[in-house]
Scaffold this active site. Structure first.
Site, mmCIF file in Angstrom:
data_model
loop_
_atom_site.group_PDB
_atom_site.id
_atom_site.type_symbol
_atom_site.label_atom_id
_atom_site.label_comp_id
_atom_site.label_asym_id
_atom_site.label_seq_id
_atom_site.Cartn_x
_atom_site.Cartn_y
_atom_site.Cartn_z
ATOM 1 C CB SER A 1 -0.916 -0.098 1.255
ATOM 2 O OG SER A 1 -1.095 1.129 1.696
ATOM 3 C CG HIS B 1 -3.768 -1.037 -2.111
ATOM 4 N ND1 HIS B 1 -4.715 -1.932 -2.431
ATOM 5 C CD2 HIS B 1 -3.784 -0.112 -1.280
ATOM 6 C CE1 HIS B 1 -5.663 -1.085 -1.554
ATOM 7 N NE2 HIS B 1 -5.167 -0.068 -0.969
ATOM 8 C CG ASP C 1 -4.142 2.984 0.148
ATOM 9 O OD1 ASP C 1 -5.082 2.494 0.142
ATOM 10 O OD2 ASP C 1 -2.959 2.685 0.626
ATOM 11 C CG MET D 1 -6.964 8.335 1.413
ATOM 12 S SD MET D 1 -6.216 8.281 3.019
ATOM 13 C CE MET D 1 -5.843 6.480 3.290
ATOM 14 C CG HIS E 1 -8.439 1.451 -1.628
ATOM 15 N ND1 HIS E 1 -8.033 1.159 -0.423
ATOM 16 C CD2 HIS E 1 -9.869 1.670 -1.513
ATOM 17 C CE1 HIS E 1 -9.022 1.019 0.632
ATOM 18 N NE2 HIS E 1 -10.313 1.263 -0.002
ATOM 19 C CG MET F 1 -10.077 4.788 0.776
ATOM 20 S SD MET F 1 -8.905 4.367 1.988
ATOM 21 C CE MET F 1 -7.559 4.566 0.722
ATOM 22 C CG MET G 1 -11.955 -1.110 3.804
ATOM 23 S SD MET G 1 -10.249 -1.037 3.051
ATOM 24 C CE MET G 1 -9.434 -0.259 4.318
ATOM 25 C CG ASP H 1 -6.532 -2.164 2.658
ATOM 26 O OD1 ASP H 1 -5.416 -1.959 3.248
ATOM 27 O OD2 ASP H 1 -6.618 -1.108 1.501
HETATM 28 C C1 DX5 Z 1 -6.196 2.448 4.860
HETATM 29 C C2 DX5 Z 1 -5.519 2.084 3.454
HETATM 30 C C3 DX5 Z 1 -4.608 0.968 3.559
HETATM 31 C C4 DX5 Z 1 -3.534 1.022 4.448
HETATM 32 C C5 DX5 Z 1 -2.986 -0.186 5.068
HETATM 33 O O1 DX5 Z 1 -6.978 3.210 4.772
HETATM 34 O O2 DX5 Z 1 -6.573 1.620 2.599
HETATM 35 O O3 DX5 Z 1 -4.226 0.582 2.388
HETATM 36 O O4 DX5 Z 1 -2.393 1.985 3.684
HETATM 37 O O5 DX5 Z 1 -1.996 0.093 5.738
HETATM 38 P P1 DX5 Z 1 -1.643 -0.994 7.047
HETATM 39 O O6 DX5 Z 1 -1.250 -2.000 6.200
HETATM 40 O O7 DX5 Z 1 -0.492 -0.130 7.895
HETATM 41 O O8 DX5 Z 1 -2.836 -1.137 7.841
HETATM 42 ZN ZN ZN Z 2 -6.086 0.757 0.794
#
Ligand code: DX5
Ligand code: ZN
Length: 231
Positions: free
Chosen positions: A20, A45, A47, A49, A78, A80, A149, A184
């Protein structure tokens, strides 16, 4: 690579480890990607946001497009974010191979899943800890990936929530052969085995990789723990 080819390749190669890109060194993304590639990462992956759907902000399509030039590893964005339908084209143009949006962020998931499949990308849906599996049941046949999640989305480094395992088991029952199950949040050597036993195919891991000094050792350890348990 076509969507079908990538999905089948992932199915055949499972268990897959997807670092990630949230806890990496953003001052040196080129180097991080080289290290992850050399370490045997299967998927990156990414992320995304928006500070609205989740209370944190990361990066968007402009950064992903630049990363695309640096590696041929598959990208799974991903999202979010609120209104993923409004921004989907930007992530398609940025060169994502798979896109995962949150079922909580859309009034109806099916149209967006179809748009993604029509565009030739692997279509994924994520579900938050408080969202029941029943929310995804009507569209499961249209999902290439379901991302469970195991923490509240928004931040890395949180503790794995074991309730996610029941969801994985339920999804494993519901999903046909064409749907991969991903997890995740809080995934690492201590939590990966029960996930594998429950039927996870793809593991997203942030802290477990980026807090380690040896990415290859971290990825290898998780992959072999998952493989032992799954077999
Ligand atoms: C959280 C993200 C994850 C996160 C995972 O909102 O979607 O992908 O980065 O990080 P760890 O493995 O540290 O929980
Ligand atoms: Zn993620």
């Amino acid at each position: 690579m076509s969507r079908d080819t990538l999905r089948e390749r992932w199915r055949a190669a499972a268990p897959l480890i997807a670092p990630s890109m949230l806890k990496c060194d953003f001052g040196n993304l080129h180097r991080e990607i080289e290290l992850l590639e050399a370490a045997g990462a299967d998927v990156l992956h990414l992320d995304v946001m928006d500070g609205h759907f989740v209370p944190n902000l990361s990066y968007g399509p402009v950064v992903i497009e630049r990363l695309r030039d640096l590696t041929s590893l598959p990208f799974d964005a991903h999202l979010m974010i609120s209104e993923p339908d409004r921004y989907l084209d930007d992530y398609l143009k940025a060169g994502c191979d798979a896109i995962t949006f949150h079922i909580e962020a859309v009034p109806e998931a099916a149209p967006l899943l179809r748009r993604m499949r029509d565009a030739g990308v692997v279509a994924g849906i994520a579900i938050n800890p408080r969202t029941p599996v029943s929310a995804i049941e009507p569209v499961i046949a249209e999902c290439d990936v379901v991302l469970v999640m195991s923490v509240e989305p928004g931040f890395g480094g949180q503790r794995f929530q074991p309730a996610a395992l029941d969801k994985v088991r339920a999804l494993h029952e519901l999903a046909g052969d064409g749907t991969l199950i991903a997890i995740d949040g809080g995934i690492g050597p201590e939590t990966i085995s029960p996930c594998a036993a429950a039927g996870v195919d793809l593991y997203v891991a942030g802290s477990a990789i980026f807090d380690s000094t040896d990415y290859r050792a971290a990825i290898d350890e998780m992959r072999s723990l998952a493989a032992v348990q799954a077999s």
